[in-house]
Design an enzyme around this catalytic site. Sequence first.
Site, short mmCIF file in Angstrom:
data_model
loop_
_atom_site.label_atom_id
_atom_site.label_comp_id
_atom_site.label_asym_id
_atom_site.label_seq_id
_atom_site.Cartn_x
_atom_site.Cartn_y
_atom_site.Cartn_z
N HIS A 226 0.85 -1.18 0.00
CA HIS A 226 0.00 0.00 0.00
C HIS A 226 0.89 1.23 0.00
O HIS A 226 1.87 1.31 0.75
CB HIS A 226 -0.92 0.00 1.22
CG HIS A 226 -1.89 1.14 1.20
ND1 HIS A 226 -2.84 1.30 0.22
CD2 HIS A 226 -2.04 2.21 2.04
CE1 HIS A 226 -3.53 2.40 0.46
NE2 HIS A 226 -3.06 2.97 1.54
N HIS B 125 -2.93 9.18 1.25
CA HIS B 125 -2.94 7.98 0.41
C HIS B 125 -4.34 7.76 -0.15
O HIS B 125 -5.30 8.43 0.23
CB HIS B 125 -2.46 6.76 1.21
CG HIS B 125 -3.20 6.53 2.49
ND1 HIS B 125 -4.06 5.48 2.68
CD2 HIS B 125 -3.21 7.23 3.67
CE1 HIS B 125 -4.56 5.52 3.91
NE2 HIS B 125 -4.07 6.57 4.52
N CYS C 230 -3.61 2.90 -5.36
CA CYS C 230 -2.82 3.71 -4.43
C CYS C 230 -1.44 4.04 -4.97
O CYS C 230 -0.91 5.14 -4.75
CB CYS C 230 -2.70 2.99 -3.08
SG CYS C 230 -1.89 1.36 -3.17
#
Length: 257
Positions: free
Chosen positions: A30, A42, A149
């Site tokens: 991530h 994010h 992401c």
Amino acid sequence: MGLLSNRVERGEINPGDHIYTYRAVFTYSHHGIYVGGSKVVHFRPERNADSSIEESDSYDSMSSSCPTFPDCGFKLPNSGVTLTCLDCFLGKGSLYCFEYGVAPSVFLVKVRGGTCTTAPSDPPESVIHRAMYLLQNGFGNYDIFQNNCEDFALYCKTGLLIMDKLGVGRSGQASSAVGAPLAAILSSPLKLLMPSPVGVATVTAGMYCMSRYATDIGVRSDVIKVAVEDLAVNVGWAEDDHEEAAERAPSDRLITG
């Protein structure tokens, strides 16, 4: 950072850095932009949106009850761009820093996608400006292959936008997911010419690395530099908003009439 690992300590990162952490026993990573003050911006799927591997992230539940930062987990309605503290972003994972402007030889050595790019990074102030602007304006709909992401962080760092909406996005993880099966398929006919399993494996690995390299934003020809203020128009978000408004307009007139 080493040749095989981009792991860093917290004291080594600076505002504007593209950071990431692995989840689900290194199944995927991530990504986000560190903006300073132990805060990370994010991009993730909206809650209750279509299911994906990132919806079960541990930071999702942690940020709602962060004991350190009251604004941890801040996001606008209908947006997946989120501000969290570094602790909640990492969860129980380690901290890694994405590399920019690497040489092609280094890029190819890093077999796993989503760790580096040959594209150079813009100055930290530009990176942070894009991240904070998108926190207030959104980054469109999350898509695991075309707008995830890593795509978000790569755009914040470079300002590069892919014109081909039908292909794979900027994400190195997505390129790896597509490249590995493709390399295996393309190399399978070589089994007839190469009886050695080692030879076939070598060719497959080479095809995989080259497919990753060909989709890197630093070498792609279908990328353009887009100011963050113009991003919604270039990717069609503004058009979608106008269409939704047009669809609502008749019912609004009926109610007010």
